[in-house]
Design a protein around this motif. Structure first.
Motif, PDB file in Angstrom:
ATOM      1  N   ARG A  58     -29.928 -55.130  43.699  1.00 30.59           N
ATOM      2  CA  ARG A  58     -29.789 -53.671  43.608  1.00 30.59           C
ATOM      3  C   ARG A  58     -30.512 -53.155  42.382  1.00 30.59           C
ATOM      4  O   ARG A  58     -30.629 -53.854  41.381  1.00 30.59           O
ATOM      5  N   ALA A  59     -30.934 -51.904  42.459  1.00 31.27           N
ATOM      6  CA  ALA A  59     -31.521 -51.206  41.313  1.00 31.27           C
ATOM      7  C   ALA A  59     -31.001 -49.771  41.329  1.00 31.27           C
ATOM      8  O   ALA A  59     -30.864 -49.163  42.387  1.00 31.27           O
ATOM      9  N   ARG A  60     -30.702 -49.248  40.156  1.00 31.42           N
ATOM     10  CA  ARG A  60     -30.224 -47.864  40.044  1.00 31.42           C
ATOM     11  C   ARG A  60     -30.927 -47.212  38.868  1.00 31.42           C
ATOM     12  O   ARG A  60     -30.928 -47.741  37.764  1.00 31.42           O
ATOM     13  N   LEU A  61     -31.528 -46.063  39.114  1.00 31.64           N
ATOM     14  CA  LEU A  61     -32.186 -45.273  38.068  1.00 31.64           C
ATOM     15  C   LEU A  61     -31.550 -43.894  38.049  1.00 31.64           C
ATOM     16  O   LEU A  61     -31.160 -43.364  39.082  1.00 31.64           O
ATOM     17  N   ALA A  62     -31.465 -43.308  36.872  1.00 33.14           N
ATOM     18  CA  ALA A  62     -30.909 -41.961  36.751  1.00 33.14           C
ATOM     19  C   ALA A  62     -31.682 -41.200  35.688  1.00 33.14           C
ATOM     20  O   ALA A  62     -32.219 -41.780  34.744  1.00 33.14           O
ATOM     21  N   GLY A  63     -31.749 -39.900  35.852  1.00 39.61           N
ATOM     22  CA  GLY A  63     -32.414 -39.041  34.883  1.00 39.61           C
ATOM     23  C   GLY A  63     -31.936 -37.610  35.039  1.00 39.61           C
ATOM     24  O   GLY A  63     -31.340 -37.242  36.047  1.00 39.61           O
ATOM     25  N   ILE A  64     -32.199 -36.822  34.022  1.00 39.46           N
ATOM     26  CA  ILE A  64     -31.823 -35.407  34.032  1.00 39.46           C
ATOM     27  C   ILE A  64     -33.082 -34.568  34.208  1.00 39.46           C
ATOM     28  O   ILE A  64     -34.069 -34.761  33.512  1.00 39.46           O
ATOM     29  N   ILE A 104     -30.070 -30.852  36.444  1.00 35.10           N
ATOM     30  CA  ILE A 104     -29.754 -31.611  37.648  1.00 35.10           C
ATOM     31  C   ILE A 104     -29.763 -33.097  37.305  1.00 35.10           C
ATOM     32  O   ILE A 104     -30.730 -33.598  36.731  1.00 35.10           O
ATOM     33  N   LEU A 105     -28.677 -33.789  37.643  1.00 36.51           N
ATOM     34  CA  LEU A 105     -28.627 -35.234  37.501  1.00 36.51           C
ATOM     35  C   LEU A 105     -29.255 -35.828  38.758  1.00 36.51           C
ATOM     36  O   LEU A 105     -28.809 -35.536  39.871  1.00 36.51           O
ATOM     37  N   VAL A 106     -30.299 -36.619  38.577  1.00 34.61           N
ATOM     38  CA  VAL A 106     -30.986 -37.263  39.696  1.00 34.61           C
ATOM     39  C   VAL A 106     -30.683 -38.755  39.629  1.00 34.61           C
ATOM     40  O   VAL A 106     -30.936 -39.404  38.614  1.00 34.61           O
ATOM     41  N   GLU A 107     -30.102 -39.289  40.707  1.00 31.92           N
ATOM     42  CA  GLU A 107     -29.783 -40.712  40.793  1.00 31.92           C
ATOM     43  C   GLU A 107     -30.506 -41.300  42.000  1.00 31.92           C
ATOM     44  O   GLU A 107     -30.447 -40.747  43.092  1.00 31.92           O
ATOM     45  N   VAL A 108     -31.177 -42.414  41.771  1.00 27.60           N
ATOM     46  CA  VAL A 108     -31.891 -43.101  42.841  1.00 27.60           C
ATOM     47  C   VAL A 108     -31.423 -44.549  42.852  1.00 27.60           C
ATOM     48  O   VAL A 108     -31.386 -45.199  41.807  1.00 27.60           O
ATOM     49  N   GLN A 109     -31.056 -45.037  44.025  1.00 33.64           N
ATOM     50  CA  GLN A 109     -30.641 -46.426  44.181  1.00 33.64           C
ATOM     51  C   GLN A 109     -31.495 -47.083  45.256  1.00 33.64           C
ATOM     52  O   GLN A 109     -31.907 -46.435  46.210  1.00 33.64           O
ATOM     53  N   ALA A 110     -31.753 -48.363  45.065  1.00 35.89           N
ATOM     54  CA  ALA A 110     -32.446 -49.156  46.080  1.00 35.89           C
ATOM     55  C   ALA A 110     -31.713 -50.494  46.176  1.00 35.89           C
ATOM     56  O   ALA A 110     -31.170 -50.979  45.187  1.00 35.89           O
ATOM     57  N   TRP A 111     -31.684 -51.063  47.373  1.00 34.16           N
ATOM     58  CA  TRP A 111     -31.008 -52.335  47.571  1.00 34.16           C
ATOM     59  C   TRP A 111     -31.721 -53.112  48.662  1.00 34.16           C
ATOM     60  O   TRP A 111     -32.498 -52.557  49.448  1.00 34.16           O
ATOM     61  N   GLY A 112     -31.475 -54.396  48.690  1.00 31.73           N
ATOM     62  CA  GLY A 112     -32.075 -55.253  49.709  1.00 31.73           C
ATOM     63  C   GLY A 112     -31.576 -56.676  49.550  1.00 31.73           C
ATOM     64  O   GLY A 112     -30.663 -56.951  48.773  1.00 31.73           O
TER      65      GLY A 112
END
Length: 103
Positions: A17-23, A80-88
């Motif tokens: 898994r990977a999770r990135l977040a930014g404002i 705005i809180l932007v959250e992006v997740q990827a999994w595999g």
């Protein structure tokens, strides 16, 4: 496929898994203002692949992703809180018995 016509088998190493977040800032209408600091699905997928390779994987299969935006109450400047997740699933190709593995 190998030269003998038999496909290479693979070994599943497990989930990754990977999770990135930014404002991100928003305009008066609440629309996101484009920014280089805002993570993207492509960036999360790249982090996912890097994480898998560090763990010994050759590739990642069955990749999924999620992109969420949450308006934050931050006084006069909307954000705005932007959250992006990827999994595999991380995989490693089994070694071909006719050819030694190059690590």
């Amino acid at each position: 496929m190998s030269s003998s016509g038999i496909g290479h088998s693979k070994i599943e190493l497990g989930p990754v898994r990977a999770r990135l977040a930014g404002i991100a800032r928003a305009d008066e209408a609440g629309e996101e203002i484009p920014s280089l600091a805002t993570p993207t699905v492509a960036e999360a997928t790249e982090v996912l692949n890097r994480t898998a390779r560090v763990s010994g994987a050759d590739a990642v299969e069955r990749i999924g992703s999620d992109y969420r935006r949450t308006m934050l109450a931050s006084g006069l400047t909307p954000q705005i809180l932007v959250e992006v997740q990827a999994w595999g699933t991380a995989i490693r190709h089994a070694a071909d018995p006719e050819k030694p593995r190059e690590d």
